[in-house]
Design a protein around this motif. Structure first.
Motif, PDB file in Angstrom:
ATOM      1  N   LYS A 198       7.870  -4.530  -0.261  1.00  0.00           N
ATOM      2  CA  LYS A 198       8.730  -3.669  -1.070  1.00  0.00           C
ATOM      3  C   LYS A 198       8.143  -2.261  -1.142  1.00  0.00           C
ATOM      4  CE  LYS A 198       6.630  -5.319  -5.391  1.00  0.00           C
ATOM      5  NZ  LYS A 198       6.873  -5.969  -6.694  1.00  0.00           N
ATOM      6  N   ILE A 199       9.025  -1.316  -1.493  1.00  0.00           N
ATOM      7  CA  ILE A 199       8.635   0.088  -1.613  1.00  0.00           C
ATOM      8  C   ILE A 199       9.121   0.615  -2.955  1.00  0.00           C
ATOM      9  CG2 ILE A 199       8.817   2.387  -0.591  1.00  0.00           C
ATOM     10  CD1 ILE A 199       9.713   0.997   1.995  1.00  0.00           C
ATOM     11  N   ASN A 200       8.232   1.271  -3.684  1.00  0.00           N
ATOM     12  CA  ASN A 200       8.602   1.920  -4.941  1.00  0.00           C
ATOM     13  C   ASN A 200       8.397   3.419  -4.749  1.00  0.00           C
ATOM     14  OD1 ASN A 200       8.591   3.064  -7.592  1.00  0.00           O
ATOM     15  ND2 ASN A 200       8.229   1.024  -8.435  1.00  0.00           N
ATOM     16  N   THR A 201       9.510   4.140  -4.495  1.00  0.00           N
ATOM     17  CA  THR A 201       9.394   5.572  -4.224  1.00  0.00           C
ATOM     18  C   THR A 201       9.128   6.379  -5.492  1.00  0.00           C
ATOM     19  OG1 THR A 201      11.808   5.791  -4.356  1.00  0.00           O
ATOM     20  CG2 THR A 201      10.843   5.431  -2.175  1.00  0.00           C
ATOM     21  N   LYS A 204       5.512   5.765  -5.894  1.00  0.00           N
ATOM     22  CA  LYS A 204       4.883   6.061  -4.595  1.00  0.00           C
ATOM     23  C   LYS A 204       3.895   4.958  -4.207  1.00  0.00           C
ATOM     24  CE  LYS A 204       5.249  11.060  -5.384  1.00  0.00           C
ATOM     25  NZ  LYS A 204       5.564  10.981  -6.819  1.00  0.00           N
ATOM     26  N   ILE A 205       4.416   3.748  -4.135  1.00  0.00           N
ATOM     27  CA  ILE A 205       3.606   2.580  -3.795  1.00  0.00           C
ATOM     28  C   ILE A 205       4.343   1.736  -2.755  1.00  0.00           C
ATOM     29  CG2 ILE A 205       2.703   0.361  -4.635  1.00  0.00           C
ATOM     30  CD1 ILE A 205       0.974   2.611  -5.518  1.00  0.00           C
ATOM     31  N   ILE A 206       3.623   1.274  -1.731  1.00  0.00           N
ATOM     32  CA  ILE A 206       4.143   0.284  -0.780  1.00  0.00           C
ATOM     33  C   ILE A 206       3.354  -1.003  -0.973  1.00  0.00           C
ATOM     34  CG2 ILE A 206       4.197  -0.372   1.653  1.00  0.00           C
ATOM     35  CD1 ILE A 206       5.009   2.368   2.379  1.00  0.00           C
ATOM     36  N   THR A 207       4.074  -2.110  -1.102  1.00  0.00           N
ATOM     37  CA  THR A 207       3.428  -3.412  -1.273  1.00  0.00           C
ATOM     38  C   THR A 207       3.456  -4.172   0.043  1.00  0.00           C
ATOM     39  OG1 THR A 207       4.122  -3.512  -3.594  1.00  0.00           O
ATOM     40  CG2 THR A 207       3.430  -5.577  -2.558  1.00  0.00           C
ATOM     41  N   LEU A 208       2.280  -4.568   0.499  1.00  0.00           N
ATOM     42  CA  LEU A 208       2.149  -5.382   1.703  1.00  0.00           C
ATOM     43  C   LEU A 208       1.909  -6.832   1.296  1.00  0.00           C
ATOM     44  CD1 LEU A 208      -0.248  -3.100   3.811  1.00  0.00           C
ATOM     45  CD2 LEU A 208       2.249  -3.068   3.732  1.00  0.00           C
ATOM     46  N   HIS A 209       2.536  -7.753   2.010  1.00  0.00           N
ATOM     47  CA  HIS A 209       2.426  -9.166   1.657  1.00  0.00           C
ATOM     48  C   HIS A 209       2.355  -9.997   2.939  1.00  0.00           C
ATOM     49  CE1 HIS A 209       4.478 -13.001  -0.113  1.00  0.00           C
ATOM     50  NE2 HIS A 209       3.157 -13.108  -0.094  1.00  0.00           N
ATOM     51  N   PHE A 210       1.388 -10.888   3.009  1.00  0.00           N
ATOM     52  CA  PHE A 210       1.335 -11.805   4.148  1.00  0.00           C
ATOM     53  C   PHE A 210       0.705 -13.117   3.719  1.00  0.00           C
ATOM     54  CE2 PHE A 210      -2.791  -9.838   4.127  1.00  0.00           C
ATOM     55  CZ  PHE A 210      -3.667 -10.800   4.595  1.00  0.00           C
ATOM     56  N   ARG A 211       0.980 -14.131   4.500  1.00  0.00           N
ATOM     57  CA  ARG A 211       0.431 -15.468   4.239  1.00  0.00           C
ATOM     58  C   ARG A 211      -0.404 -15.914   5.426  1.00  0.00           C
ATOM     59  NH1 ARG A 211       5.158 -19.151   1.401  1.00  0.00           N
ATOM     60  NH2 ARG A 211       5.193 -18.029  -0.593  1.00  0.00           N
ATOM     61  N   ILE A 231      -2.344 -22.645   2.001  1.00  0.00           N
ATOM     62  CA  ILE A 231      -1.788 -21.352   2.364  1.00  0.00           C
ATOM     63  C   ILE A 231      -2.402 -20.279   1.477  1.00  0.00           C
ATOM     64  CG2 ILE A 231       0.292 -19.940   2.445  1.00  0.00           C
ATOM     65  CD1 ILE A 231       0.291 -21.996   4.587  1.00  0.00           C
ATOM     66  N   LYS A 232      -2.900 -19.215   2.102  1.00  0.00           N
ATOM     67  CA  LYS A 232      -3.466 -18.092   1.355  1.00  0.00           C
ATOM     68  C   LYS A 232      -2.418 -16.983   1.267  1.00  0.00           C
ATOM     69  CE  LYS A 232      -7.144 -14.612   1.504  1.00  0.00           C
ATOM     70  NZ  LYS A 232      -8.246 -14.039   2.301  1.00  0.00           N
ATOM     71  N   ASP A 233      -2.091 -16.580   0.066  1.00  0.00           N
ATOM     72  CA  ASP A 233      -1.153 -15.479  -0.184  1.00  0.00           C
ATOM     73  C   ASP A 233      -1.941 -14.210  -0.487  1.00  0.00           C
ATOM     74  OD1 ASP A 233       1.547 -15.559   0.075  1.00  0.00           O
ATOM     75  OD2 ASP A 233       1.938 -16.525  -1.834  1.00  0.00           O
ATOM     76  N   THR A 234      -1.641 -13.123   0.215  1.00  0.00           N
ATOM     77  CA  THR A 234      -2.326 -11.856  -0.040  1.00  0.00           C
ATOM     78  C   THR A 234      -1.306 -10.751  -0.283  1.00  0.00           C
ATOM     79  OG1 THR A 234      -4.191 -12.490   1.374  1.00  0.00           O
ATOM     80  CG2 THR A 234      -3.949 -10.147   0.861  1.00  0.00           C
ATOM     81  N   VAL A 235      -1.500 -10.009  -1.361  1.00  0.00           N
ATOM     82  CA  VAL A 235      -0.628  -8.886  -1.707  1.00  0.00           C
ATOM     83  C   VAL A 235      -1.501  -7.646  -1.873  1.00  0.00           C
ATOM     84  CG1 VAL A 235       0.994  -7.935  -3.386  1.00  0.00           C
ATOM     85  CG2 VAL A 235       1.051 -10.386  -2.852  1.00  0.00           C
ATOM     86  N   MET A 236      -1.112  -6.551  -1.183  1.00  0.00           N
ATOM     87  CA  MET A 236      -1.873  -5.308  -1.267  1.00  0.00           C
ATOM     88  C   MET A 236      -0.928  -4.168  -1.634  1.00  0.00           C
ATOM     89  SD  MET A 236      -5.083  -5.966  -0.274  1.00  0.00           S
ATOM     90  CE  MET A 236      -5.639  -4.314   0.106  1.00  0.00           C
ATOM     91  N   GLU A 237      -1.396  -3.272  -2.491  1.00  0.00           N
ATOM     92  CA  GLU A 237      -0.620  -2.084  -2.828  1.00  0.00           C
ATOM     93  C   GLU A 237      -1.289  -0.852  -2.208  1.00  0.00           C
ATOM     94  OE1 GLU A 237      -0.101  -1.859  -7.051  1.00  0.00           O
ATOM     95  OE2 GLU A 237       1.634  -3.201  -7.009  1.00  0.00           O
ATOM     96  N   ILE A 238      -0.494  -0.099  -1.441  1.00  0.00           N
ATOM     97  CA  ILE A 238      -0.988   1.077  -0.736  1.00  0.00           C
ATOM     98  C   ILE A 238      -0.256   2.304  -1.263  1.00  0.00           C
ATOM     99  CG2 ILE A 238      -1.266   2.193   1.509  1.00  0.00           C
ATOM    100  CD1 ILE A 238      -2.898  -0.343   1.276  1.00  0.00           C
TER     101      ILE A 238
END
Length: 258
Positions: A198-201, A204-211, A231-238
């Motif tokens: 997702k993107i929050n303009t 000004k944050i982009i959320t990256l998500h992968f498993r 399963i490992k869930d990872t969420v990063m905010e850039i």
């Protein structure tokens, strides 16, 4: 990363000028020169370079004859940078898929643009980045990179596993080695858009998500894989840099028709 090139040019002055200018780019390695159509065909087929610097007028023939004769021998033909002091060949060069039309005498700035364009297009044909740190050369699949973070003259390549590969290259140089999947969103960050959730303009944050699938090996699981699979869930905010915001919106939020 190193790239190979050949020069097909029958005039000594522009040949020597181009060779001299290319000395400023040590990652580009010469594989020879030729001054005629026949020698150009032979050199192209024996050396199979990444780039051909190709003069259009070669005696009674043309550089386009070389491209026509050698094309069938390549799955991925070399990139071609045309050398000419005549604009009349520009349209024909486009028809042959020429990467760049370089006027003679060689302009160093335009040569730099041509080489940067080559690097970017070359990276699109690959599935991995080849890069060196203090210990070794790394071949990292694009799909295995989550994001890249700049740290002064260093960059940290963050892989899906959480491993960090640190290299002594600025982000602007690494950007040239990456495919279109990657997007510069901040002066310090480049992300793999395949993992955007997702993107929050506004913030000004982009959320990256992968498993990631992980096998936890125990004494019991040495002989068989059982319910220890997790399963490992990872969420990063850039963060999105202010000066990159419009670029990010255009790249990710603009509907594009085919």
């Amino acid at each position: 990363m190193n790239y190979s090139y050949i020069i097909i040019e029958d005039q000594q002055e522009p040949l020597k000028q181009l060779q001299k200018e290319l000395e400023n780019y040590p990652e580009f390695i010469s594989k020879g020169t030729a001054g005629s159509v026949d020698r150009g065909i032979a050199l192209t087929l024996t050396q199979k370079p990444n780039i051909i610097f190709l003069d259009v007028e070669l005696g009674a023939g043309t550089g386009f004859e070389i491209l026509k004769e050698t094309a069938r021998f390549f799955n991925e033909p070399p990139f071609v940078i045309v050398l000419s002091d005549h604009e009349k060949y520009a349209r024909k060069a486009i028809n042959y898929g020429v990467l760049f039309y370089l006027d003679k005498p060689i302009n160093p700035v335009k040569l730099s643009l041509a080489l940067h364009k080559f690097k970017k297009h070359f990276s699109e044909l690959r599935s991995h980045i080849s890069i060196k740190d203090k210990s070794a050369h790394w071949l990292i699949q694009y799909a295995d990179i989550l994001f890249i973070q700049s740290d002064g003259s260093y960059c940290h390549i963050i892989r899906l596993s959480g491993q960090k590969v640190t290299v002594t290259k600025p982000l602007k140089e690494i950007e040239l080695l990456l495919s279109k999947t990657f997007l510069r969103v901040h002066k310090s960050y480049m992300i793999n858009t395949a993992y955007i959730e997702k993107i929050n303009t506004t913030h000004k944050i982009i959320t990256l998500h992968f498993r990631t699938g992980l096998f936890e090996m125990t004494e019991k699981s040495k002989t068989r894989l059982d319910e220890s699979f997790t399963i490992k869930d990872t969420v990063m905010e850039i963060p999105i840099g202010e000066i990159y915001l419009e670029k990010v919106k255009h790249a990710l939020l603009t509907f594009k028709t085919l």
